[in-house]
Design a protein around this motif. Structure first.
Motif, PDB file in Angstrom:
ATOM      1  N   TYR A 131      -7.152   4.054 -10.780  1.00 42.57           N
ATOM      2  CA  TYR A 131      -5.722   3.802 -10.984  1.00 42.57           C
ATOM      3  C   TYR A 131      -5.453   2.840 -12.136  1.00 42.57           C
ATOM      4  O   TYR A 131      -4.602   3.100 -12.990  1.00 42.57           O
ATOM      5  CB  TYR A 131      -5.113   3.248  -9.691  1.00 42.57           C
ATOM      6  CG  TYR A 131      -3.612   3.055  -9.752  1.00 42.57           C
ATOM      7  CD1 TYR A 131      -2.752   4.075  -9.373  1.00 42.57           C
ATOM      8  CD2 TYR A 131      -3.059   1.854 -10.191  1.00 42.57           C
ATOM      9  CE1 TYR A 131      -1.371   3.914  -9.426  1.00 42.57           C
ATOM     10  CE2 TYR A 131      -1.685   1.679 -10.250  1.00 42.57           C
ATOM     11  CZ  TYR A 131      -0.845   2.713  -9.873  1.00 42.57           C
ATOM     12  OH  TYR A 131       0.519   2.541  -9.934  1.00 42.57           O
ATOM     13  N   TRP A 132      -6.187   1.721 -12.185  1.00 40.80           N
ATOM     14  CA  TRP A 132      -5.928   0.695 -13.192  1.00 40.80           C
ATOM     15  C   TRP A 132      -6.684   0.944 -14.490  1.00 40.80           C
ATOM     16  O   TRP A 132      -6.469   0.226 -15.473  1.00 40.80           O
ATOM     17  CB  TRP A 132      -6.289  -0.689 -12.649  1.00 40.80           C
ATOM     18  CG  TRP A 132      -5.484  -1.099 -11.461  1.00 40.80           C
ATOM     19  CD1 TRP A 132      -5.930  -1.263 -10.177  1.00 40.80           C
ATOM     20  CD2 TRP A 132      -4.080  -1.383 -11.426  1.00 40.80           C
ATOM     21  NE1 TRP A 132      -4.910  -1.629  -9.345  1.00 40.80           N
ATOM     22  CE2 TRP A 132      -3.754  -1.716 -10.094  1.00 40.80           C
ATOM     23  CE3 TRP A 132      -3.071  -1.389 -12.389  1.00 40.80           C
ATOM     24  CZ2 TRP A 132      -2.458  -2.051  -9.704  1.00 40.80           C
ATOM     25  CZ3 TRP A 132      -1.781  -1.729 -11.992  1.00 40.80           C
ATOM     26  CH2 TRP A 132      -1.479  -2.050 -10.678  1.00 40.80           C
ATOM     27  N   PHE A 179      -7.168  11.383  -3.255  1.00 37.30           N
ATOM     28  CA  PHE A 179      -6.452  10.099  -3.331  1.00 37.30           C
ATOM     29  C   PHE A 179      -7.416   8.946  -3.572  1.00 37.30           C
ATOM     30  O   PHE A 179      -7.153   8.058  -4.384  1.00 37.30           O
ATOM     31  CB  PHE A 179      -5.668   9.854  -2.035  1.00 37.30           C
ATOM     32  CG  PHE A 179      -5.206   8.423  -1.883  1.00 37.30           C
ATOM     33  CD1 PHE A 179      -4.140   7.936  -2.639  1.00 37.30           C
ATOM     34  CD2 PHE A 179      -5.853   7.558  -1.010  1.00 37.30           C
ATOM     35  CE1 PHE A 179      -3.724   6.613  -2.520  1.00 37.30           C
ATOM     36  CE2 PHE A 179      -5.442   6.240  -0.873  1.00 37.30           C
ATOM     37  CZ  PHE A 179      -4.371   5.769  -1.634  1.00 37.30           C
ATOM     38  N   ASN A 214      -6.197   0.454   2.077  1.00 39.20           N
ATOM     39  CA  ASN A 214      -5.172   1.469   1.786  1.00 39.20           C
ATOM     40  C   ASN A 214      -5.301   2.658   2.738  1.00 39.20           C
ATOM     41  O   ASN A 214      -4.294   3.191   3.229  1.00 39.20           O
ATOM     42  CB  ASN A 214      -5.298   1.956   0.356  1.00 39.20           C
ATOM     43  CG  ASN A 214      -4.925   0.919  -0.688  1.00 39.20           C
ATOM     44  OD1 ASN A 214      -5.185   1.091  -1.872  1.00 39.20           O
ATOM     45  ND2 ASN A 214      -4.313  -0.180  -0.272  1.00 39.20           N
ATOM     46  N   ILE A 236      -9.794  -0.299  -1.004  1.00 40.65           N
ATOM     47  CA  ILE A 236      -9.475   1.109  -0.766  1.00 40.65           C
ATOM     48  C   ILE A 236      -9.497   1.417   0.728  1.00 40.65           C
ATOM     49  O   ILE A 236      -8.669   2.184   1.231  1.00 40.65           O
ATOM     50  CB  ILE A 236     -10.442   2.016  -1.536  1.00 40.65           C
ATOM     51  CG1 ILE A 236     -10.295   1.769  -3.047  1.00 40.65           C
ATOM     52  CG2 ILE A 236     -10.192   3.485  -1.211  1.00 40.65           C
ATOM     53  CD1 ILE A 236     -11.225   2.559  -3.916  1.00 40.65           C
ATOM     54  N   PHE A 276       1.318   9.045  -4.560  1.00 45.49           N
ATOM     55  CA  PHE A 276       0.333  10.138  -4.529  1.00 45.49           C
ATOM     56  C   PHE A 276       0.734  11.253  -3.563  1.00 45.49           C
ATOM     57  O   PHE A 276       0.685  12.436  -3.902  1.00 45.49           O
ATOM     58  CB  PHE A 276      -1.044   9.608  -4.146  1.00 45.49           C
ATOM     59  CG  PHE A 276      -2.142  10.631  -4.296  1.00 45.49           C
ATOM     60  CD1 PHE A 276      -2.745  10.847  -5.524  1.00 45.49           C
ATOM     61  CD2 PHE A 276      -2.556  11.400  -3.214  1.00 45.49           C
ATOM     62  CE1 PHE A 276      -3.738  11.816  -5.676  1.00 45.49           C
ATOM     63  CE2 PHE A 276      -3.555  12.361  -3.344  1.00 45.49           C
ATOM     64  CZ  PHE A 276      -4.145  12.561  -4.580  1.00 45.49           C
ATOM     65  N   ASP A 294       3.302   1.314  -3.479  1.00 45.51           N
ATOM     66  CA  ASP A 294       2.617   1.322  -4.777  1.00 45.51           C
ATOM     67  C   ASP A 294       1.593   2.445  -4.921  1.00 45.51           C
ATOM     68  O   ASP A 294       1.308   2.876  -6.048  1.00 45.51           O
ATOM     69  CB  ASP A 294       1.935  -0.019  -5.017  1.00 45.51           C
ATOM     70  CG  ASP A 294       2.934  -1.144  -5.237  1.00 45.51           C
ATOM     71  OD1 ASP A 294       4.142  -0.851  -5.250  1.00 45.51           O
ATOM     72  OD2 ASP A 294       2.520  -2.304  -5.390  1.00 45.51           O
ATOM     73  N   PHE A 295       1.036   2.918  -3.801  1.00 46.89           N
ATOM     74  CA  PHE A 295      -0.052   3.886  -3.919  1.00 46.89           C
ATOM     75  C   PHE A 295       0.139   5.153  -3.074  1.00 46.89           C
ATOM     76  O   PHE A 295      -0.021   6.264  -3.579  1.00 46.89           O
ATOM     77  CB  PHE A 295      -1.383   3.221  -3.561  1.00 46.89           C
ATOM     78  CG  PHE A 295      -1.697   2.025  -4.409  1.00 46.89           C
ATOM     79  CD1 PHE A 295      -1.942   2.152  -5.768  1.00 46.89           C
ATOM     80  CD2 PHE A 295      -1.713   0.743  -3.854  1.00 46.89           C
ATOM     81  CE1 PHE A 295      -2.208   1.051  -6.560  1.00 46.89           C
ATOM     82  CE2 PHE A 295      -1.987  -0.368  -4.639  1.00 46.89           C
ATOM     83  CZ  PHE A 295      -2.233  -0.211  -5.998  1.00 46.89           C
ATOM     84  N   TRP A 325      -8.439   8.968  -7.100  1.00 49.59           N
ATOM     85  CA  TRP A 325      -7.267   8.562  -7.899  1.00 49.59           C
ATOM     86  C   TRP A 325      -7.069   7.058  -7.823  1.00 49.59           C
ATOM     87  O   TRP A 325      -6.792   6.390  -8.820  1.00 49.59           O
ATOM     88  CB  TRP A 325      -6.052   9.309  -7.362  1.00 49.59           C
ATOM     89  CG  TRP A 325      -4.723   8.956  -7.961  1.00 49.59           C
ATOM     90  CD1 TRP A 325      -4.168   9.463  -9.094  1.00 49.59           C
ATOM     91  CD2 TRP A 325      -3.743   8.051  -7.417  1.00 49.59           C
ATOM     92  NE1 TRP A 325      -2.914   8.929  -9.296  1.00 49.59           N
ATOM     93  CE2 TRP A 325      -2.631   8.063  -8.283  1.00 49.59           C
ATOM     94  CE3 TRP A 325      -3.714   7.232  -6.289  1.00 49.59           C
ATOM     95  CZ2 TRP A 325      -1.496   7.286  -8.053  1.00 49.59           C
ATOM     96  CZ3 TRP A 325      -2.581   6.468  -6.054  1.00 49.59           C
ATOM     97  CH2 TRP A 325      -1.495   6.499  -6.924  1.00 49.59           C
ATOM     98  N   ARG A 326      -7.241   6.517  -6.625  1.00 53.16           N
ATOM     99  CA  ARG A 326      -7.061   5.064  -6.416  1.00 53.16           C
ATOM    100  C   ARG A 326      -8.143   4.266  -7.139  1.00 53.16           C
ATOM    101  O   ARG A 326      -7.874   3.178  -7.669  1.00 53.16           O
ATOM    102  CB  ARG A 326      -7.097   4.774  -4.918  1.00 53.16           C
ATOM    103  CG  ARG A 326      -6.883   3.308  -4.549  1.00 53.16           C
ATOM    104  CD  ARG A 326      -5.493   2.854  -4.877  1.00 53.16           C
ATOM    105  NE  ARG A 326      -5.326   1.436  -4.546  1.00 53.16           N
ATOM    106  CZ  ARG A 326      -5.604   0.435  -5.362  1.00 53.16           C
ATOM    107  NH1 ARG A 326      -6.052   0.699  -6.586  1.00 53.16           N
ATOM    108  NH2 ARG A 326      -5.431  -0.818  -4.992  1.00 53.16           N
ATOM    109  N   ALA A 332       0.828  -1.214   0.000  1.00 49.74           N
ATOM    110  CA  ALA A 332       0.000   0.000   0.000  1.00 49.74           C
ATOM    111  C   ALA A 332       0.863   1.266   0.000  1.00 49.74           C
ATOM    112  O   ALA A 332       0.595   2.218  -0.741  1.00 49.74           O
ATOM    113  CB  ALA A 332      -0.937  -0.009   1.208  1.00 49.74           C
TER     114      ALA A 332
END
Length: 416
Positions: free
Chosen positions: A133-134, A126, A171, A168, A109, A104-105, A129-130, A101
């Motif tokens: 993300y993919w 965030f 995270n 999420i 950010f 990578d994220f 954005w998360r 977490a």
């Protein structure tokens, strides 16, 4: 408020950028220079006032060092976490989950932001954005993800979907841990930690089984074990799977708790195994997701412990040691997953998918256990204690049992 600890600030522009900067000194501690990230003089003036006040508060708290970036604090948090894992204070899986977490994220950010400047609005940015993300975010060009497990490297194909709310939330929980670590180390005041409003997660219990379906699965498992053409290895692996399903169904243990079991966690098993079948009694010491607890298995599960005990002797020419895993592979190593073999059995029995949709997995046997105990009239408090969960969670996930399973209770005799 006195400004005696700080000199007045000055705005200036560097030759290589149109954006404004500010500079001032903390008396006796040196000069501070901060980029204000704007070329608008009015906006720069407002931001300078806020930053000057922020530093004044830190100086009055005795914190004269310049605030660190999120990246530095997050890396320090991971170093501290690794140390706690080494000491046995935190679970080993946290190294991988929190590290994933953060690296990578969270750092991509928030990395360059100073920890005390991160706001609730920034955290909501965030989350959005998360979520993308993919799909159309930084991960859109990544085809495979690399991860490590038990010292081996694996690759997983990326799915172009919005991550589940629970992902999420996980995270965000790590982000909260980083903030608490920063506060504990004087990098940010506890009162200044922003609110993290996590997305709500919908209950998503894995589909369960009916008693008839579980018995059907056992019959198919026995049939597959009886195949005369099987190699010793395959026969042993199918025996382990049968015992795994049986113990899972009649204890309610989570998959991680099953995989963590050593023979020392099955109380007095060496003494109990000497007794005639049907007279043995064991208590399981389970641990994994929650605090360790004692679990009372149903009698149906006991024979599978005997079978695993004898099966190990057949393969390895000795009985298991106390520290040997209850569920092990043909080479004697700890079994980490039954996903592939369980899916093959479920497909063979025609039980992979629930009639209302959803694929059954190893966790489905825990739902089966709790559902059957409720139907049998066992008190919800006793079930919760044995299963290592709460009464609230049981009511939340198992209130969906349809009225048809309570037909006898619903057909009560009315007297008035």
């Amino acid at each position: 408020m006195s400004d005696s600890l700080l000199t007045p600030y000055e705005l200036f522009q560097r030759k290589d950028s149109p954006n404004y900067w500010m500079r001032f000194s903390v008396r006796g501690k040196g000069q501070v220079r901060l980029g204000l990230k704007t070329a608008d003089p009015e906006v720069a003036a407002e931001r300078a006032k806020v930053e000057h006040l922020r530093y004044q508060l830190r100086a009055e708290d005795g914190k004269f060092a310049s605030p660190k970036t999120f990246e530095k604090i997050a890396k320090a948090y991971l170093d501290d976490l690794n140390r706690q894992v080494e000491l046995g204070i935190k679970k080993e899986y946290r190294q991988q989950s929190d590290g994933h977490a953060v690296c990578d994220f969270l750092i991509p950010f928030f990395g360059k932001d100073r920890i005390e400047t991160i706001t609730e609005a920034k955290i909501q940015q965030f989350i959005r954005w998360r979520q993308s993300y993919w799909i159309d975010g930084p991960g859109k060009g990544i085809e495979k993800r690399e991860y490590e497990r038990n010292g081996r490297r694996y690759f997983q194909k990326v799915k172009r979907t919005v991550p589940a709310a629970n992902t999420i939330r996980s995270n965000c929980a790590v982000l909260s841990n980083v903030f608490r670590f920063a506060a504990a180390n004087g990098e940010v005041r506890s009162a200044d930690i922003p609110v993290i409003r996590m997305p709500k997660a919908k209950p998503n219990p894995r589909p369960s089984f009916s008693l008839k379906e579980v018995n059907q699965l056992f019959e198919k498992a026995i049939e597959r074990m009886a195949d005369a053409s099987l190699s010793p290895r395959t026969r042993y692996e199918r025996l382990v799977l049968y015992c795994y399903i049986n113990i899972a169904s009649y204890t309610g243990l989570r998959p991680v708790e099953l995989h963590n079991l050593n023979w020392q966690h099955v109380s007095d098993f060496v003494e109990q195994v000497k007794k005639p079948i049907g007279e043995g009694e064991v208590i399981i010491r389970a641990f994994g997701k929650t605090e360790p607890r004692n679990v009372v298995p149903m009698e149906h599960a006991l024979s599978s412990f005997w079978n695993l005990w004898e099966g190990y002797k057949t393969v390895h020419q000795r009985y298991p040691e106390r520290t040997d895993p209850v569920f092990c592979n043909y080479k004697g190593g700890r079994l980490r997953s039954v996903k592939r073999s369980l899916n093959a059995l479920l497909d063979a029995a025609g039980l992979k998918t629930h009639e209302f949709g959803g694929a059954r997995v190893a966790y489905s046997f825990r739902h089966f256990y709790i559902s059957q105990q409720l139907l049998a009239g066992v008190g919800v408090f006793q079930i919760a204690k044995n299963a290592g969960t709460s009464v609230e969670m049981i009511e939340k996930f198992y209130a969906r049992l349809g009225p048809e399973v309570f037909r006898d209770e619903l057909r009560a005799t009315w007297t008035r």
